[in-house]
Design an enzyme around this catalytic site. Structure first.
Site, PDB file in Angstrom:
ATOM      1  N   GLU A 151     -40.453 -74.336  62.548  1.00 58.70           N
ATOM      2  CA  GLU A 151     -40.434 -72.758  62.475  1.00 58.70           C
ATOM      3  C   GLU A 151     -39.785 -72.087  61.176  1.00 58.70           C
ATOM      4  O   GLU A 151     -38.801 -71.682  61.050  1.00 58.70           O
ATOM      5  CB  GLU A 151     -39.759 -72.353  63.588  1.00 58.70           C
ATOM      6  CG  GLU A 151     -39.948 -72.536  65.040  1.00 58.70           C
ATOM      7  CD  GLU A 151     -39.310 -72.264  66.164  1.00 58.70           C
ATOM      8  OE1 GLU A 151     -39.887 -72.063  67.311  1.00 58.70           O
ATOM      9  OE2 GLU A 151     -38.194 -71.899  65.916  1.00 58.70           O
ATOM     10  N   GLU A 315     -44.570 -75.985  71.264  1.00 57.87           N
ATOM     11  CA  GLU A 315     -43.322 -75.468  72.419  1.00 57.87           C
ATOM     12  C   GLU A 315     -43.989 -74.348  73.237  1.00 57.87           C
ATOM     13  O   GLU A 315     -44.370 -73.333  72.946  1.00 57.87           O
ATOM     14  CB  GLU A 315     -42.241 -74.768  71.670  1.00 57.87           C
ATOM     15  CG  GLU A 315     -41.670 -75.872  70.737  1.00 57.87           C
ATOM     16  CD  GLU A 315     -40.391 -75.283  70.013  1.00 57.87           C
ATOM     17  OE1 GLU A 315     -39.771 -74.347  70.607  1.00 57.87           O
ATOM     18  OE2 GLU A 315     -40.099 -75.976  69.007  1.00 57.87           O
TER      19      GLU A 315
END
Length: 686
Positions: A151, A315
């Site tokens: 991320e 995710e």
């Protein structure tokens, strides 16, 4: 070994953190995963202190054992490079790797993402751990790919360490070459900001009134951050590509100040996204009309699809979410976990990885629940995931090779997004109008794409669409304006909103009548414009062919002055000092049309324009669908598949005017049926 190709099959995975659980649990976990249909696990992205407990001393024994178990039980593995969370020994010994606030205060060890991307020391240390990992696992039969970092720009997307200022100075010098060109680009003659030495150049710093930088410096800051992230990622990607060319490379995210399209094109095999639809409960705007809530994630997934037509959800939300001190998201209702999984697949995901296998019993994410609760016993979320796994295996051969199909695109670009973070005269409008257009499209069951436009965009890429919606492109180059003209001349249709076309690539206003370089295409200039402050100053527009049809405007009003004979006035303002003046126009331009709306879009005006344009419609007219369900189309040269998703807890009444084969049940259906709350259908016309 053949590199894994997302087009080959649909796959279901789960994030797994063996370092957080006793070794005697690992094999039982994997047996249970395989039994329920899990194909793949992601590991390692936060395990640097395990892999390198002290500098230069690498330890892989535990993970070696875990990977042997994974291979034994037929699980493929993605390894994350752990560079988002450096160990304490590293930040203690090398404080120069830390990020800093705009005030110059170092951000200390203790959470994650506390480093900068420009420290050459950090480059060296990240390269070392990446190379050690890749050399150790390049021939491991379980490993199929790598996730770079985790991320990028999550938590924080601004960087003010000393190395960042130095790197920015070098970046600016390379970009402009001379101080004369830099001063011109940043308009530094204003307020006597002119630079006479490169040593005077910094990233934004505190000034009277706080952080209020030169707006052109602020725009270049975002460009610099994006380039810095890509350069940092390239260090790791190059190592993986050299030593493990048979493994894929991806990264996960979609955060600010990063050109994810460029990152993917230059470094990745495909892009990955982390999808948490329950964030809609956190970022909910109580003043927003007819909020889409978790359905709004489909717009974000369309953005991801613009980067990779087939992508990975690294995710996927699997339970209630939250850190100890923030982000308290409710548990998915029965059926929602499955719904969100198909939301991802319907929009282009071929690999869905649930976050996470088991809820953590310690740490900051102690309340970020996985498929398994703390007690590690069967529950309804596990049962839903198992159902998804079995269904994905059943439909994989038909769906895996397909891509999402749409005739309309909502157009964006990074330059306007970055400029709009600081410029309140156009920035807030882009996101508002894009969302309102998506509401109008999805509720009328017209699938849409998101299209990011840049200097490399071709006419052929635009011509894939019958309609382009480019709401508020304040920054518009002459080359892009000419490209859009060619698109419309060839038969395309385009819609603009207020604050369009008046700035160049530097963020300077053109010395041209508004809408600047879009004036020729729109066939108009602007007589005047004004900010609309709240409901007190709000006015309405009325349609010229039906004065009973009117719409409220908001935020900004532009008084349009048509000059081309090909322009038709579609609506005028109905009050205030500009009553009767044009608010919405259509210009016939070549074989197509260019529409210009002098305000910020609402769902209502977007729906009206769709009716007036009459160039796009639902691709499945044989279906009658209520607003509460979404229609998405995946297809190839062999077939089209209609994904129908019910986002309501209430059942939805659906009518099929022609029989269709339903993939998940294996039945042919026709006529009227009731789709249960949060349920999904995948239809192919019989």
């Amino acid at each position: 070994m053949k590199k894994l190709n997302l087009s080959d099959q649909l796959m279901l995975g789960v994030c797994y953190y063996p370092e957080q659980w006793p070794e005697e649990m690992w094999e039982d976990d994997m047996i249970r995963m395989k039994h329920m249909g899990i194909n793949l696990i992601r590991v390692g992205e936060f395990a640097w202190s395990i892999f390198e407990p002290t500098e230069g001393n690498f330890y892989f024994k535990d993970f070696d054992y875990m990977l042997r178990l994974a291979h034994k039980h037929g699980l493929k593995v993605i390894i994350g490079t752990p560079t988002a969370t450096p160990p304490a020994w590293l930040t203690e010994k090398y404080p120069e790797v830390l990020n800093a606030t705009v005030e110059g205060h170092l951000l200390n060890h203790g959470l994650r993402r506390h480093t900068n991307y420009t420290s050459t020391t950090y480059h060296r240390l990240c390269a070392a751990i990446t190379e050690a990992l890749v050399l150790n696992y390049k021939d491991n039969p379980a490993v199929v790919g790598w996730q770079l970092d985790n991320e990028f720009n999550c938590e924080i997307g601004e960087f003010y360490s000393e190395s960042d200022h130095e790197a920015f100075r070098a970046w600016v010098q390379q970009r402009y070459g001379t101080l004369e060109k830099l001063n011109d680009a940043w308009g530094t003659v204003f307020w006597s900001q002119t630079y006479s030495s490169w040593s005077q150049v910094y990233l934004p710093r505190l000034v009277p009134g706080g952080k209020q930088p030169n707006p052109h410096l602020a725009l270049d800051e975002k460009r610099f951050i994006s380039d810095s992230v890509i350069a940092f990622a390239k260090i790791q990607a190059d190592i993986i590509a050299e030593h493990a060319p048979h493994h894929f490379i991806t990264t996960n995210g979609l955060f600010g100040h990063l050109d994810s399209h460029k990152l993917t094109k230059e470094l990745l095999d495909f892009f990955s996204y982390d999808s948490y639809p329950q964030f809609s409960t956190i970022f909910y705007d109580a003043n927003e009309a007819r909020s889409l809530e978790d359905r709004s994630w489909s717009l974000t997934l369309s953005t991801v699809r613009s980067i990779s037509p087939q992508f990975c959800i690294m995710e996927q939300q699997a339970g209630p979410g939250g850190w100890v001190n923030k982000m308290d998201m409710p548990s998915p209702r029965p059926g929602q976990l499955r719904l969100w999984s198909y939301q991802s697949i319907a929009h282009g995901a071929n690999l869905v990885v649930y976050f996470r296998w088991r809820s953590a019993t310690f740490g900051q994410e102690i309340y970020w629940h996985g498929l398994n609760d703390y007690g590690n016993t069967p529950n309804r979320r596990l049962a839903e995931a198992e159902k998804v796994a079995k269904e994905m295996a059943h439909i994989s051969d038909l769906i895996a090779s397909t891509t999402v199909q749409a005739d309309v695109a909502i157009v964006r670009d990074y330059t306007n997004e970055w400029d709009g973070e600081y410029d309140v005269w156009h920035g807030p409008f882009g996101w508002k109008s894009g969302k309102e257009w998506f509401k109008a499209l999805t509720r009328t069951h017209i699938p849409s794409d998101v299209l990011y436009i840049n200097e490399e965009t071709t006419l052929a890429e635009l011509q894939r669409y019958k309609l382009l919606v480019y709401p508020h492109p304040a920054i518009m180059t002459k080359a892009t304006a000419q490209l859009l003209e060619a698109y419309v001349v060839s038969g395309g249709h385009i819609v603009f909103g207020c604050r369009s076309g008046y700035k160049d690539q530097r963020g300077h206003c053109y010395m041209l009548p508004f809408p600047g370089v879009l004036s020729t295409l729109a066939g108009i200039t602007l007589e005047e414009y004004t900010v609309v402050k709240g409901t007190r100053e709000a006015v309405s527009i009325v349609c010229t062919d039906d004065q009973s049809t009117s719409f409220a405007t908001s935020y900004f009003n532009e008084i349009i002055e048509p000059y081309a004979s090909t322009v038709d006035v579609i609506a005028v303002y109905n009050e205030d000092y500009y009553k009767g003046k044009p608010a919405l126009t259509r210009n016939a331009f070549g074989k197509g049309t260019a529409w210009y709306y002098g305000s910020v879009f609402s769902e209502e005006i977007a729906r009206y324009l769709l009716q007036q344009l009459d160039v796009v419609s639902t691709p499945a007219p044989w279906l009658e669908l209520p607003e509460q369900v979404e229609l998405s189309i995946r297809g190839n040269e062999l077939a089209q598949y209609c994904f129908i998703l019910n986002y309501s807890q209430q059942p939805a009444a659906i009518t099929l005017h022609e029989p269709a084969y339903e993939l998940l049940s294996g039945k042919t259906i026709d006529g009227q049926l009731e789709l249960a709350g949060y349920d999904v259908l995948i239809l192919r016309k019989a």
